[in-house]
Scaffold this motif. Structure first.
Motif, PDB file in Angstrom:
ATOM      1  N   SER A  44     -30.391 -17.567 -17.157  1.00 19.26           N
ATOM      2  CA  SER A  44     -29.465 -16.435 -17.180  1.00 19.26           C
ATOM      3  C   SER A  44     -30.218 -15.215 -16.687  1.00 19.26           C
ATOM      4  O   SER A  44     -31.436 -15.244 -16.553  1.00 19.26           O
ATOM      5  CB  SER A  44     -28.927 -16.216 -18.601  1.00 19.26           C
ATOM      6  OG  SER A  44     -29.994 -15.937 -19.486  1.00 19.26           O
ATOM      7  N   ASN A  78     -33.395 -21.982 -23.042  1.00 22.30           N
ATOM      8  CA  ASN A  78     -32.815 -20.865 -22.276  1.00 22.30           C
ATOM      9  C   ASN A  78     -33.943 -20.029 -21.694  1.00 22.30           C
ATOM     10  O   ASN A  78     -34.846 -19.606 -22.415  1.00 22.30           O
ATOM     11  CB  ASN A  78     -31.942 -19.992 -23.202  1.00 22.30           C
ATOM     12  CG  ASN A  78     -31.547 -18.665 -22.550  1.00 22.30           C
ATOM     13  OD1 ASN A  78     -32.316 -17.722 -22.518  1.00 22.30           O
ATOM     14  ND2 ASN A  78     -30.343 -18.610 -22.020  1.00 22.30           N
ATOM     15  N   CYS A 106     -17.467 -11.851 -24.119  1.00 21.78           N
ATOM     16  CA  CYS A 106     -18.671 -12.489 -24.671  1.00 21.78           C
ATOM     17  C   CYS A 106     -19.612 -11.519 -25.372  1.00 21.78           C
ATOM     18  O   CYS A 106     -19.745 -10.363 -25.003  1.00 21.78           O
ATOM     19  CB  CYS A 106     -19.438 -13.209 -23.551  1.00 21.78           C
ATOM     20  SG  CYS A 106     -20.293 -12.128 -22.416  1.00 21.78           S
ATOM     21  N   GLY A 107     -20.284 -12.038 -26.402  1.00 22.96           N
ATOM     22  CA  GLY A 107     -21.405 -11.324 -26.989  1.00 22.96           C
ATOM     23  C   GLY A 107     -22.548 -11.351 -25.991  1.00 22.96           C
ATOM     24  O   GLY A 107     -22.739 -12.338 -25.301  1.00 22.96           O
ATOM     25  N   LYS A 124     -26.166 -19.552 -15.875  1.00 17.44           N
ATOM     26  CA  LYS A 124     -25.059 -18.823 -16.516  1.00 17.44           C
ATOM     27  C   LYS A 124     -24.877 -17.461 -15.859  1.00 17.44           C
ATOM     28  O   LYS A 124     -25.850 -16.723 -15.687  1.00 17.44           O
ATOM     29  CB  LYS A 124     -25.373 -18.651 -18.000  1.00 17.44           C
ATOM     30  CG  LYS A 124     -24.272 -17.958 -18.780  1.00 17.44           C
ATOM     31  CD  LYS A 124     -24.521 -18.045 -20.275  1.00 17.44           C
ATOM     32  CE  LYS A 124     -25.734 -17.292 -20.722  1.00 17.44           C
ATOM     33  NZ  LYS A 124     -25.996 -17.416 -22.147  1.00 17.44           N
ATOM     34  N   ASP A 182     -26.037  -8.316 -30.512  1.00 15.99           N
ATOM     35  CA  ASP A 182     -25.079  -9.012 -29.635  1.00 15.99           C
ATOM     36  C   ASP A 182     -23.962  -9.608 -30.481  1.00 15.99           C
ATOM     37  O   ASP A 182     -24.237 -10.344 -31.448  1.00 15.99           O
ATOM     38  CB  ASP A 182     -25.778 -10.158 -28.891  1.00 15.99           C
ATOM     39  CG  ASP A 182     -26.840  -9.675 -27.917  1.00 15.99           C
ATOM     40  OD1 ASP A 182     -27.466  -8.652 -28.195  1.00 15.99           O
ATOM     41  OD2 ASP A 182     -27.037 -10.337 -26.887  1.00 15.99           O
ATOM     42  N   GLY A 203     -21.391 -18.494 -28.476  1.00 18.86           N
ATOM     43  CA  GLY A 203     -22.520 -17.821 -29.104  1.00 18.86           C
ATOM     44  C   GLY A 203     -22.079 -17.241 -30.436  1.00 18.86           C
ATOM     45  O   GLY A 203     -22.424 -17.730 -31.503  1.00 18.86           O
ATOM     46  N   THR A 204     -21.230 -16.228 -30.347  1.00 16.72           N
ATOM     47  CA  THR A 204     -20.820 -15.488 -31.547  1.00 16.72           C
ATOM     48  C   THR A 204     -20.277 -16.406 -32.643  1.00 16.72           C
ATOM     49  O   THR A 204     -20.615 -16.234 -33.820  1.00 16.72           O
ATOM     50  CB  THR A 204     -19.746 -14.442 -31.148  1.00 16.72           C
ATOM     51  OG1 THR A 204     -20.311 -13.582 -30.159  1.00 16.72           O
ATOM     52  CG2 THR A 204     -19.306 -13.625 -32.342  1.00 16.72           C
ATOM     53  N   GLY A 260     -24.941 -21.292 -26.224  1.00 19.37           N
ATOM     54  CA  GLY A 260     -25.802 -20.582 -25.278  1.00 19.37           C
ATOM     55  C   GLY A 260     -27.048 -20.035 -25.959  1.00 19.37           C
ATOM     56  O   GLY A 260     -27.138 -20.002 -27.194  1.00 19.37           O
ATOM     57  N   GLY A 261     -28.006 -19.597 -25.155  1.00 11.71           N
ATOM     58  CA  GLY A 261     -29.221 -18.983 -25.690  1.00 11.71           C
ATOM     59  C   GLY A 261     -28.877 -17.821 -26.601  1.00 11.71           C
ATOM     60  O   GLY A 261     -27.937 -17.068 -26.333  1.00 11.71           O
ATOM     61  N   LEU A 262     -29.609 -17.699 -27.696  1.00 11.84           N
ATOM     62  CA  LEU A 262     -29.414 -16.584 -28.635  1.00 11.84           C
ATOM     63  C   LEU A 262     -30.784 -15.986 -28.909  1.00 11.84           C
ATOM     64  O   LEU A 262     -31.589 -16.600 -29.636  1.00 11.84           O
ATOM     65  CB  LEU A 262     -28.798 -17.075 -29.951  1.00 11.84           C
ATOM     66  CG  LEU A 262     -27.460 -17.815 -29.894  1.00 11.84           C
ATOM     67  CD1 LEU A 262     -27.095 -18.373 -31.272  1.00 11.84           C
ATOM     68  CD2 LEU A 262     -26.355 -16.896 -29.394  1.00 11.84           C
ATOM     69  N   PHE A 263     -31.034 -14.822 -28.348  1.00 11.08           N
ATOM     70  CA  PHE A 263     -32.336 -14.174 -28.505  1.00 11.08           C
ATOM     71  C   PHE A 263     -32.639 -13.998 -29.997  1.00 11.08           C
ATOM     72  O   PHE A 263     -31.790 -13.516 -30.751  1.00 11.08           O
ATOM     73  CB  PHE A 263     -32.321 -12.828 -27.781  1.00 11.08           C
ATOM     74  CG  PHE A 263     -33.638 -12.111 -27.837  1.00 11.08           C
ATOM     75  CD1 PHE A 263     -34.795 -12.714 -27.403  1.00 11.08           C
ATOM     76  CD2 PHE A 263     -33.703 -10.807 -28.321  1.00 11.08           C
ATOM     77  CE1 PHE A 263     -36.020 -12.053 -27.458  1.00 11.08           C
ATOM     78  CE2 PHE A 263     -34.921 -10.132 -28.373  1.00 11.08           C
ATOM     79  CZ  PHE A 263     -36.070 -10.763 -27.940  1.00 11.08           C
ATOM     80  N   GLY A 304     -15.708 -15.310 -25.910  1.00 16.16           N
ATOM     81  CA  GLY A 304     -14.556 -15.210 -26.805  1.00 16.16           C
ATOM     82  C   GLY A 304     -14.009 -16.542 -27.260  1.00 16.16           C
ATOM     83  O   GLY A 304     -12.919 -16.614 -27.823  1.00 16.16           O
TER      84      GLY A 304
HETATM   85  C1  LIG Z   1     -26.752 -12.871 -30.901  1.00 17.18           C
HETATM   86  C2  LIG Z   1     -26.670 -13.278 -29.460  1.00 17.18           C
HETATM   87  C3  LIG Z   1     -27.828 -13.357 -28.716  1.00 17.18           C
HETATM   88  C4  LIG Z   1     -27.772 -13.767 -27.370  1.00 17.18           C
HETATM   89  N1  LIG Z   1     -28.934 -13.901 -26.661  1.00 17.18           N
HETATM   90  C5  LIG Z   1     -28.899 -14.431 -25.407  1.00 17.18           C
HETATM   91  C6  LIG Z   1     -30.093 -14.692 -24.691  1.00 17.18           C
HETATM   92  O1  LIG Z   1     -31.199 -14.436 -25.151  1.00 17.18           O
HETATM   93  N2  LIG Z   1     -29.986 -15.245 -23.449  1.00 17.18           N
HETATM   94  C7  LIG Z   1     -28.770 -15.551 -22.901  1.00 17.18           C
HETATM   95  O2  LIG Z   1     -28.717 -16.083 -21.792  1.00 17.18           O
HETATM   96  N3  LIG Z   1     -27.627 -15.307 -23.551  1.00 17.18           N
HETATM   97  C8  LIG Z   1     -27.656 -14.762 -24.789  1.00 17.18           C
HETATM   98  N4  LIG Z   1     -26.489 -14.540 -25.468  1.00 17.18           N
HETATM   99  C9  LIG Z   1     -25.208 -14.929 -24.854  1.00 17.18           C
HETATM  100  C10 LIG Z   1     -24.799 -16.326 -25.306  1.00 17.18           C
HETATM  101  O3  LIG Z   1     -25.703 -17.302 -24.860  1.00 17.18           O
HETATM  102  C11 LIG Z   1     -23.409 -16.696 -24.765  1.00 17.18           C
HETATM  103  O4  LIG Z   1     -23.397 -16.567 -23.358  1.00 17.18           O
HETATM  104  C12 LIG Z   1     -22.332 -15.805 -25.348  1.00 17.18           C
HETATM  105  O5  LIG Z   1     -22.560 -15.608 -26.716  1.00 17.18           O
HETATM  106  C13 LIG Z   1     -20.968 -16.444 -25.158  1.00 17.18           C
HETATM  107  O6  LIG Z   1     -19.954 -15.590 -25.585  1.00 17.18           O
HETATM  108  P1  LIG Z   1     -19.413 -15.525 -27.107  1.00 17.18           P
HETATM  109  O7  LIG Z   1     -20.425 -14.732 -27.857  1.00 17.18           O
HETATM  110  O8  LIG Z   1     -18.123 -14.821 -26.978  1.00 17.18           O
HETATM  111  O9  LIG Z   1     -19.288 -16.915 -27.613  1.00 17.18           O
HETATM  112  C14 LIG Z   1     -26.518 -14.077 -26.787  1.00 17.18           C
HETATM  113  C15 LIG Z   1     -25.351 -13.951 -27.539  1.00 17.18           C
HETATM  114  C16 LIG Z   1     -25.407 -13.568 -28.855  1.00 17.18           C
HETATM  115  C17 LIG Z   1     -24.135 -13.463 -29.653  1.00 17.18           C
END
Ligand SMILES: Cc1cc2nc3c(=O)[nH]c(=O)nc-3n(C[C@H](O)[C@H](O)[C@H](O)COP(=O)(O)O)c2cc1C
Length: 331
Positions: free
Chosen positions: A107, A76, A154-155, A128, A293, A206-207, A23-26, A185
């Motif tokens: 999202s 994203n 989720c993070g 999402k 996150d 993500g995490t 997924g997107g990670l800012f 998770g």
């Molecule tokens: C460091 C970090 C940054 C994130 N940034 C975004 C974001 O900018 N946009 C978004 O839609 N989701 C973001 N997410 C959520 C992830 O895309 C994803 O939905 C989520 O990490 C899934 O759960 P998990 O962390 O348990 O794998 C972020 C997650 C993390 C861990």
């Protein structure tokens, strides 16, 4: 790279070998990371919000295309209702269409206003959401190609209902007649096999991938995640109904104190929650500040490795889970 183990509606839609999405990670999902995901047979999404300058965003898209040898990748888009966020969104939209991006993960708010432009540009869209009820209504829109539901683990933003991924993974595919990804998770292949068995088409993580070598952030954060087990994640900002699952650092503790005291003036929270602090934490490795996150799936992030090695281990584990199921059956 491992052989293809599963073929699903989402491996088809994204043209990928494994039903694994990042997924997107800012600040973190840049060209290098997303290209590594695509080159490992998965799908990743360059997080547009990281690049407020549209021309800088364009550069990142071109770099990603170079790194994947022209193979498609995703972007994203966070749907914002604020004026500035809305303007930026339109810039990102224009640039990604000009650059021929094929996949978008949306999202935040509803993407309905930008869907016609995305569809006209031939972009496939996965929205999402943090609860099945939103996914059901989103999926009714004929312009939506797929939905992703993330659970409370989720993070990032688990939404206000905080329903676990195990519940949503069983619930969403049964109620939605479109490809479904499940996140929150998830960090192992056995979860991948279980999620597919429940009717979903992919997992989204993500995490688990924050420890990939291709993530540019300071090594301290990766070492912290390897040492962490997910009990060190916490949900803050519930007072504003903007639930945010983050690393339980000093800043999160300060925010919790404000929430416990019932303070609703956002200005008091601002110094702790501003995105600038997160960027500083990633750059300096000082993890005491910023809302970082971080989800419960950190317990699966056990080593700093190249992204492809993480994917290989997940696929091997998924295969082992499939064998285990076969060995359990008596027919
Ligand atoms: C460091 C970090 C940054 C994130 N940034 C975004 C974001 O900018 N946009 C978004 O839609 N989701 C973001 N997410 C959520 C992830 O895309 C994803 O939905 C989520 O990490 C899934 O759960 P998990 O962390 O348990 O794998 C972020 C997650 C993390 C861990």
């Amino acid at each position: 790279m491992r052989e293809q183990l599963f073929s699903t509606r989402l491996t088809e839609l994204f043209g990928i070998r494994h039903p694994i999405l990042m997924g997107g990670l800012f600040q973190l999902a840049d060209a290098r990371f997303v290209a590594a995901a695509v080159n490992a047979g998965c799908m990743g999404f360059i997080t547009a919000a990281t690049f407020p300058d549209p021309e800088r965003f364009r550069e990142e898209l071109r770099r990603c295309s170079e790194l994947t040898g022209g193979r498609p990748f995703g972007v994203n888009l966070a749907i914002s209702r604020q004026d500035e966020g809305g303007r930026r969104l339109l810039d990102h939209l224009r640039v990604l269409l000009e650059e021929g991006v094929r996949f978008v993960e949306t999202s935040g708010g509803s993407p309905s206003e930008i869907l016609p432009a995305l569809k006209e540009g031939g972009v496939r869209v996965m929205h999402k959401v943090p609860a099945v009820r939103y996914a059901v209504s989103t999926a009714r829109n004929p312009m939506i190609d797929a939905v992703c539901v993330v659970g409370a683990e989720c993070g990032g933003h688990p939404g206000v209902y905080m329903i676990g991924s195990m519940v949503q993974a069983a619930d969403a595919p049964a109620r939605i007649d479109k490809p479904v990804a499940i996140g929150g998770g998830i960090g192992t292949g056995r979860q991948l096999t279980a999620t597919l068995a429940m009717g979903a088409d992919a997992v989204l993580m993500g995490t688990r991938f924050l420890v990939a070598e291709e993530i540019w952030a300071h090594r301290n954060i990766k070492e912290r995640i390897v040492a962490g087990d997910g009990t060190d994640s916490t949900v803050v900002m519930q007072i504003f109904r903007r639930h945010h699952r983050v690393l339980d650092n000093e800043a999160a503790q300060e925010v919790r104190k404000l929430e416990t005291a019932g303070i609703t003036d956002f200005a008091a929270y601002e110094p702790h929650v501003t995105g600038r602090r997160v960027r500083e934490a990633y750059e300096t490795g000082d993890l005491s500040k910023g809302m970082i996150d971080y989800g419960q799936g950190a317990c699966f992030a056990d080593a700093i490795e190249p992204l492809e090695a993480i994917v290989d281990r997940i696929i091997d584990d998924a295969a082992a889970a499939r064998r285990r199921l076969a060995a359990l059956s008596w027919a």
